[in-house]
Design a protein around this motif. Structure first.
Motif, PDB file in Angstrom:
ATOM      1  N   GLU A   6       7.966   6.562  -0.554  1.00 43.63           N
ATOM      2  CA  GLU A   6       9.171   6.548  -1.385  1.00 43.63           C
ATOM      3  C   GLU A   6       8.950   7.342  -2.667  1.00 43.63           C
ATOM      4  N   GLU A  52       5.690   3.295  -5.918  1.00 45.23           N
ATOM      5  CA  GLU A  52       6.530   2.148  -5.565  1.00 45.23           C
ATOM      6  C   GLU A  52       5.750   0.841  -5.600  1.00 45.23           C
ATOM      7  N   ASN A  76       8.206   3.257 -11.737  1.00 49.15           N
ATOM      8  CA  ASN A  76       7.802   2.275 -10.739  1.00 49.15           C
ATOM      9  C   ASN A  76       8.803   1.133 -10.723  1.00 49.15           C
ATOM     10  N   MET A  92      15.386  -1.312  -5.033  1.00 47.88           N
ATOM     11  CA  MET A  92      14.495  -0.504  -5.873  1.00 47.88           C
ATOM     12  C   MET A  92      15.255   0.123  -7.043  1.00 47.88           C
TER      13      MET A  92
END
Length: 124
Positions: A6, A52, A76, A92
């Motif tokens: 990611e 991530e 992050n 996320m």
């Protein structure tokens, strides 16, 4: 620079949008990270690390310690836990790990702009 799938996806999208350089870090044990830090510092003095996971104990934090004369910003998942459901990208993004966060970090380093650090960022 990116860590993981990611992080790489977001970094490549940011590179396409900004023309920024990109390095993908694969071997993250201390020995390899030291070697990468030496090579990276030969080329640049400012880094956005896209990874991530949480900010503590991450690659951005380690690189900031290894590169004290460089500026290191980490993008992050920050410290919070998701309060809502959704697909992976939605969760996320709510934690501050998305393309706008990466583009903001790149822009901040390029302009030398100070100011509030987005959620999930780690600045040395």
């Amino acid at each position: 620079m990116s860590v993981g799938e990611e992080g790489t996806r977001l970094s490549l999208a940011a590179r396409a949008a900004t023309g920024a350089s990109h390095a993908h870090l694969v071997y993250l044990d201390h020995e390899h990270l030291v070697e990468a830090a030496v090579e990276l510092a030969r080329r640049h003095t400012r880094f956005v690390v896209v990874e991530e996971h949480r900010s503590q104990g991450g690659v951005a934090e380690a690189l900031a310690l290894l590169l004290p004369r460089c500026e290191v910003v980490g993008v992050n998942a920050g410290h919070d836990w998701p309060a809502e459901g959704g697909d992976h990208h939605e969760v996320m993004a709510r934690l501050g790990f998305d393309l706008p966060a990466v583009l903001s970090a790149v822009s901040r380093l390029r302009t030398g702009a100070s100011g509030p650090v987005p959620a999930g960022a780690c600045v040395r």
